[in-house]
Design an enzyme around this catalytic site. Structure first.
Site, mmCIF file in Angstrom:
data_model
loop_
_atom_site.group_PDB
_atom_site.id
_atom_site.type_symbol
_atom_site.label_atom_id
_atom_site.label_comp_id
_atom_site.label_asym_id
_atom_site.label_seq_id
_atom_site.Cartn_x
_atom_site.Cartn_y
_atom_site.Cartn_z
ATOM 1 N N GLU A 180 0.879 -1.630 -0.014
ATOM 2 C CA GLU A 180 -0.233 -0.286 -0.026
ATOM 3 C C GLU A 180 0.761 1.162 0.033
ATOM 4 O O GLU A 180 1.833 1.759 0.760
ATOM 5 C CB GLU A 180 -1.121 0.154 1.680
ATOM 6 C CG GLU A 180 -2.088 1.535 1.472
ATOM 7 C CD GLU A 180 -2.723 1.415 2.696
ATOM 8 O OE1 GLU A 180 -2.652 2.652 2.908
ATOM 9 O OE2 GLU A 180 -2.266 0.802 3.537
ATOM 10 N N THR A 231 -5.328 6.203 1.843
ATOM 11 C CA THR A 231 -5.830 7.736 2.254
ATOM 12 C C THR A 231 -6.566 8.244 1.368
ATOM 13 O O THR A 231 -6.774 9.202 1.482
ATOM 14 C CB THR A 231 -4.528 8.200 2.517
ATOM 15 O OG1 THR A 231 -3.206 7.716 3.405
ATOM 16 C CG2 THR A 231 -4.715 9.213 4.027
ATOM 17 N N LYS A 255 -10.679 -2.974 7.075
ATOM 18 C CA LYS A 255 -8.906 -1.240 7.959
ATOM 19 C C LYS A 255 -9.443 -1.282 9.428
ATOM 20 O O LYS A 255 -10.215 -0.702 9.263
ATOM 21 C CB LYS A 255 -8.293 -0.947 7.042
ATOM 22 C CG LYS A 255 -7.736 0.682 7.848
ATOM 23 C CD LYS A 255 -7.191 0.905 6.881
ATOM 24 C CE LYS A 255 -6.067 2.194 7.558
ATOM 25 N NZ LYS A 255 -5.611 2.897 6.812
#
Length: 219
Positions: free
Chosen positions: A44, A76, A136
């Protein structure tokens, strides 16, 4: 197998999702190579700086030429515009610090993994109802392993990955897996600012290898 399931299986199989950001494209690419050499096949990159889009474009190019079996995710993601931008560049999966319904609606019909950050059962339910299957847990350090243990049975069909609060130690990693996570996200505890600044790619590779060994041993 669907594309989404292939991505999720890769993350679960390696048990860790390394995540990082660096303004410098060369540093970004060298870290990517170090992670790949260590055995990582899903990474990521966090969209947290002005160079994020151009750096990620460079990462996709390097991946296509040098590491065809590597999955590149972008983190993000906070709005639809960002998701569309990185979709065009070629991101394999998308991660958010929170649940963004319009991002889920954009990606899930395209058979692309969207893993939103959630910290309450209400958020997890909203994400699950939107078609999300991999959550997550964020911030992991605030939630802790007790939270994961408490909700595990309520969401039998979901995979969970804490980010934040996971140390590169056997004790920390084992406590999360015992609580019921499918993988752990690791950023600065694995790829620290100091190592990036020193351009110490060898240590990043060694530390990543160690964590992968711990996880395989625990499994």
């Amino acid at each position: 197998m669907t594309k989404r399931q292939t991505v999720i299986n890769t993350i679960i199989s390696q048990g860790i999702l390394p995540l990082y950001y660096n303004n410098d494209e060369n540093v970004t690419l060298e870290i990517l190579r170090a992670l790949y050499r260590a055995g990582i096949r899903a990474v990521e990159y966090t969209s947290r700086g002005e160079s994020a889009v151009s750096n990620f474009t460079g990462m996709v190019e390097i991946r296509n030429s040098e590491m065809p079996d590597l999955l590149l995710g972008i983190g993000t993601i906070k709005n639809l515009q960002q998701a569309e931008t990185y979709y065009r560049i070629g991101a394999d999966f998308f991660i958010s610090p929170g649940f963004v319904p319009e991002v889920a609606a954009f990606l899930i019909p395209k058979d692309i993994v969207y893993s939103p950050g959630c910290m309450t059962p209400t958020e997890i339910i909203a994400a699950e109802n939107a078609g999300v299957t991999f959550i997550k847990l964020f911030p992991g350090n605030a939630l802790g392993t007790g939270f994961m243990s408490a909700i595990r049975d309520v969401f039998p069909d979901l995979g969970f990955m804490p980010t934040g609060g996971v140390d590169a130690t056997r004790e920390s990693i084992e406590s999360w897996f015992k609580a019921g996570v499918s993988a752990v996200g690791m950023g600065s505890k694995l790829i620290s600012k100091d190592l990036m600044q020193a351009k110490d790619y060898k240590t990043i590779e060694q530390e990543t290898r160690k964590v992968l060994e711990i996880i395989q041993d625990l499994k």
